[in-house]
Design an enzyme around this catalytic site. Structure first.
Site, PDB file in Angstrom:
ATOM      1  N   ARG A  39       6.693  21.727  68.790  1.00 12.02           N
ATOM      2  CA  ARG A  39       6.084  22.935  68.243  1.00 12.02           C
ATOM      3  C   ARG A  39       5.720  22.707  66.778  1.00 12.02           C
ATOM      4  O   ARG A  39       6.293  21.860  66.111  1.00 12.02           O
ATOM      5  CB  ARG A  39       7.066  24.100  68.371  1.00 12.02           C
ATOM      6  CG  ARG A  39       7.367  24.394  69.845  1.00 12.02           C
ATOM      7  CD  ARG A  39       8.025  25.719  70.032  1.00 12.02           C
ATOM      8  NE  ARG A  39       9.264  25.849  69.271  1.00 12.02           N
ATOM      9  CZ  ARG A  39       9.770  27.014  68.901  1.00 12.02           C
ATOM     10  NH1 ARG A  39       9.146  28.129  69.208  1.00 12.02           N
ATOM     11  NH2 ARG A  39      10.905  27.059  68.242  1.00 12.02           N
ATOM     12  N   LYS A  82      19.746  17.288  72.259  1.00 13.98           N
ATOM     13  CA  LYS A  82      18.515  17.655  72.973  1.00 13.98           C
ATOM     14  C   LYS A  82      18.155  16.566  73.981  1.00 13.98           C
ATOM     15  O   LYS A  82      18.058  15.392  73.634  1.00 13.98           O
ATOM     16  CB  LYS A  82      17.417  17.812  71.928  1.00 13.98           C
ATOM     17  CG  LYS A  82      16.114  18.287  72.459  1.00 13.98           C
ATOM     18  CD  LYS A  82      15.551  19.331  71.531  1.00 13.98           C
ATOM     19  CE  LYS A  82      14.186  18.965  71.021  1.00 13.98           C
ATOM     20  NZ  LYS A  82      13.613  20.043  70.231  1.00 13.98           N
ATOM     21  N   ARG A  99      19.124  28.528  65.063  1.00 17.48           N
ATOM     22  CA  ARG A  99      20.128  27.549  64.636  1.00 17.48           C
ATOM     23  C   ARG A  99      21.503  28.198  64.773  1.00 17.48           C
ATOM     24  O   ARG A  99      21.654  29.385  64.465  1.00 17.48           O
ATOM     25  CB  ARG A  99      19.926  27.149  63.165  1.00 17.48           C
ATOM     26  CG  ARG A  99      18.587  26.462  62.888  1.00 17.48           C
ATOM     27  CD  ARG A  99      18.579  25.013  63.367  1.00 17.48           C
ATOM     28  NE  ARG A  99      17.278  24.401  63.218  1.00 17.48           N
ATOM     29  CZ  ARG A  99      16.327  24.334  64.153  1.00 17.48           C
ATOM     30  NH1 ARG A  99      16.533  24.873  65.346  1.00 17.48           N
ATOM     31  NH2 ARG A  99      15.179  23.750  63.929  1.00 17.48           N
TER      32      ARG A  99
HETATM   33  P1  ATP Z   1      13.217  24.520  67.546  1.00 21.21           P
HETATM   34  O1  ATP Z   1      14.618  24.946  67.383  1.00 21.21           O
HETATM   35  O2  ATP Z   1      12.269  25.256  66.718  1.00 21.21           O
HETATM   36  O3  ATP Z   1      12.802  24.318  68.970  1.00 21.21           O
HETATM   37  P2  ATP Z   1      13.080  21.701  67.202  1.00 21.21           P
HETATM   38  O4  ATP Z   1      13.350  20.975  65.933  1.00 21.21           O
HETATM   39  O5  ATP Z   1      13.950  21.416  68.347  1.00 21.21           O
HETATM   40  O6  ATP Z   1      13.181  23.164  66.783  1.00 21.21           O
HETATM   41  P3  ATP Z   1      10.629  21.177  68.771  1.00 21.21           P
HETATM   42  O7  ATP Z   1       9.245  21.460  68.343  1.00 21.21           O
HETATM   43  O8  ATP Z   1      11.125  21.844  70.004  1.00 21.21           O
HETATM   44  O9  ATP Z   1      11.537  21.499  67.519  1.00 21.21           O
HETATM   45  O10 ATP Z   1      10.777  19.600  68.970  1.00 21.21           O
HETATM   46  C1  ATP Z   1      10.421  18.686  67.980  1.00 21.21           C
HETATM   47  C2  ATP Z   1      11.670  18.094  67.353  1.00 21.21           C
HETATM   48  O11 ATP Z   1      12.472  17.506  68.359  1.00 21.21           O
HETATM   49  C3  ATP Z   1      11.367  16.963  66.374  1.00 21.21           C
HETATM   50  O12 ATP Z   1      11.193  17.466  65.098  1.00 21.21           O
HETATM   51  C4  ATP Z   1      12.597  16.067  66.491  1.00 21.21           C
HETATM   52  O13 ATP Z   1      13.612  16.507  65.652  1.00 21.21           O
HETATM   53  C5  ATP Z   1      13.067  16.289  67.901  1.00 21.21           C
HETATM   54  N1  ATP Z   1      12.598  15.214  68.834  1.00 21.21           N
HETATM   55  C6  ATP Z   1      11.468  14.468  68.791  1.00 21.21           C
HETATM   56  N2  ATP Z   1      11.398  13.633  69.833  1.00 21.21           N
HETATM   57  C7  ATP Z   1      12.512  13.839  70.573  1.00 21.21           C
HETATM   58  C8  ATP Z   1      13.015  13.287  71.771  1.00 21.21           C
HETATM   59  N3  ATP Z   1      12.362  12.356  72.459  1.00 21.21           N
HETATM   60  N4  ATP Z   1      14.210  13.759  72.212  1.00 21.21           N
HETATM   61  C9  ATP Z   1      14.883  14.716  71.566  1.00 21.21           C
HETATM   62  N5  ATP Z   1      14.451  15.293  70.428  1.00 21.21           N
HETATM   63  C10 ATP Z   1      13.278  14.863  69.935  1.00 21.21           C
END
Ligand code: ATP
Length: 319
Positions: free
Chosen positions: A116, A181, A314
Site C-alpha cells: 500500500r 508477516k 500498530r
Molecule cells: P500496514 O500496517 O499499513 O499494512 P505495512 O507496513 O504492513 O503496513 P503494506 O503496504 O501492507 O504495509 O506492505 C508493505 C510492507 O511490507 C513493506 O514496507 C515491508 O515492510 C513489508 N514487506 C515487503 N515485502 C515483504 C514480504 N515479502 N514479506 C513480508 N513483508 C514484506
C-alpha cells in the site's frame, strides 16, 4: 535463458556439452547464460569440473497446466510470467487490452512488487507466490464491501491447509503468524464502481523464501514455519479454490455473512492499538469490524468506526 533453467531445474548435474546440444548453442554461450541466471535471478549454480552444472536446490517453476489440473474445473484463465514489474500492474494492463475477466496473473518474480501507499513488496524469483486475480464488477458496490478482508480470510485458510495453524489476520489486509508477516493483500480498482469496474485482488505470499535483505519488518514464510519446501502450483490451486468459495459466499450473502468469521480470526481483537492516518494517531482498543469491514475502535470509552485505504494499525506495546 529460462529454457536453460528448465533443463537445470531438476537439481541434477548437466554437462556443458549436453546443455549446449539441447539448446543448440556453444558451450561458451551456455557459460554466459549460466552467469546471467545467477546475476539476474539471484540463483546459485554449482560448477564442478568433470560433472558440469547443478542448481544449488531443485526448482519447481509455475505451470498453468499443473495449477489447472490441481484445481477443480480451472476456475479462471491463468497468465504466468517469468518476470513482471508487478502482477497487479500487469493485470491492470491486461484489463486495458480487454482481456476478459475473470483471469489470474502470476509471476516468478516482481521487479517492482507493491504494497500500500507505494511501499515495496520483496519478490525474489521462483520462491514465493505473486498472484493477481481480476474480477469484473457490474454495478454492485455491495460486491466491493469488505472484499480485501474476504481475500485475507481465504489466504489465511489456505495457509492453514498448508500446516500454518497459527496464521491469523491483521486489519485491514495482512496475514501474520504471531507478529511476523507471511502474506499481504493489495486491491486496486479501475472503472466506475457504481457502473462497470474491474477489481484486481493482489496477493503476495511468502512460500519458500528463507532469507531476504529487502524486508524491514518481521516476516516469515510457509517454509520457515513448516520446515517443508512447498509446491507453489499446488498452493496457487488451493488458494484459487478457497478464494472462489469465499467470493461466491460474499456475492450471494454479502460481507455481513463473513464478518463474524473474520473477527474470530483477528489476531488483534481486544488489543490496545494505535491507528495511524497520515500524521495523525488515534489510540484505542479493537472492538472488531462492522458489516462493511470497517474497523470498530473504542476510543476514550466511545466506539468509533474507521475505514479507508490510508489507515495502518500498530500494537500499542510496539510503538
Ligand atoms: P500496514 O500496517 O499499513 O499494512 P505495512 O507496513 O504492513 O503496513 P503494506 O503496504 O501492507 O504495509 O506492505 C508493505 C510492507 O511490507 C513493506 O514496507 C515491508 O515492510 C513489508 N514487506 C515487503 N515485502 C515483504 C514480504 N515479502 N514479506 C513480508 N513483508 C514484506
Amino acid at each position: 535463458m529460462l529454457t536453460l533453467l528448465e533443463l537445470l531445474k531438476d537439481g541434477r548435474f548437466h554437462s556443458g556439452q549436453a546443455l549446449g546440444a539441447a539448446l543448440g548453442i556453444s558451450r561458451s554461450a551456455v557459460w554466459k547464460q549460466l552467469q546471467q541466471l545467477e546475476a539476474d535471478l539471484g540463483l546459485s549454480i554449482h560448477k564442478v569440473r568433470g560433472r558440469g552444472y547443478q542448481l544449488a536446490a531443485p526448482l519447481t517453476l509455475l505451470s498453468p497446466a499443473d495449477i489447472c489440473e490441481q484445481s477443480k474445473d480451472c476456475p479462471w484463465t491463468v497468465l504466468a510470467f517469468d518476470s513482471v514489474d508487478s502482477t497487479n500492474a500487469e493485470a491492470l494492463r491486461a484489463v486495458e487490452r480487454d482481456v476478459p475477466a475473470p483471469f489470474l496473473v502470476l509471476a516468478e518474480r516482481q521487479t517492482a512488487g507493491r504494497g500500500r501507499r507505494g511501499r515495496k513488496w520483496a519478490s525474489p524469483f521462483a520462491e514465493n507466490v505473486y498472484y493477481s486475480l481480476v474480477l469484473r464488477i457490474d454495478g454492485g458496490m455491495r460486491q466491493l464491501e469488505g472484499l480485501s478482508l474476504v481475500v485475507g480470510l481465504a489466504v489465511m485458510q489456505t495457509l492453514r491447509e498448508f500446516g500454518i495453524a497459527d496464521a491469523g489476520l491483521k486489519w485491514p489486509n495482512d496475514v501474520l503468524v504471531g507478529r511476523k508477516k507471511i502474506a499481504g493483500i493489495l486491491l486496486e480498482l479501475v472503472g466506475d464502481p457504481a457502473d462497470v469496474c474491474h477489481v484486481v485482488l493482489g496477493v503476495g505470499i511468502n512460500v519458500n523464501m528463507q532469507k531476504t535483505d529487502e524486508v524491514d519488518q518481521q516476516w516469515t514464510s510457509v517454509r520457515l514455519e513448516s520446515g517443508k519446501q512447498v509446491d507453489r502450483n499446488q498452493l496457487v490451486a488451493r488458494l484459487s479454490m478457497m478464494l472462489k468459495a469465499y467470493l461466491e459466499r460474499h456475492q450471494a450473502q454479502g460481507f455481513s455473512s463473513i464478518q463474524e468469521e473474520w473477527e474470530q480470526n483477528h489476531l488483534w481483537q481486544g488489543s490496545a492499538v494505535s491507528l495511524i492516518a497520515g500524521v495523525n494517531k488515534i489510540d484505542g482498543v479493537v472492538m472488531g469490524i462492522d458489516q462493511q469491514g470497517a474497523l470498530r475502535l473504542k476510543v476514550d470509552g466511545v466506539e468509533k468506526v474507521y475505514s479507508g485505504g490510508e489507515l495502518s494499525l500498530r500494537l500499542r506495546d510496539d510503538s
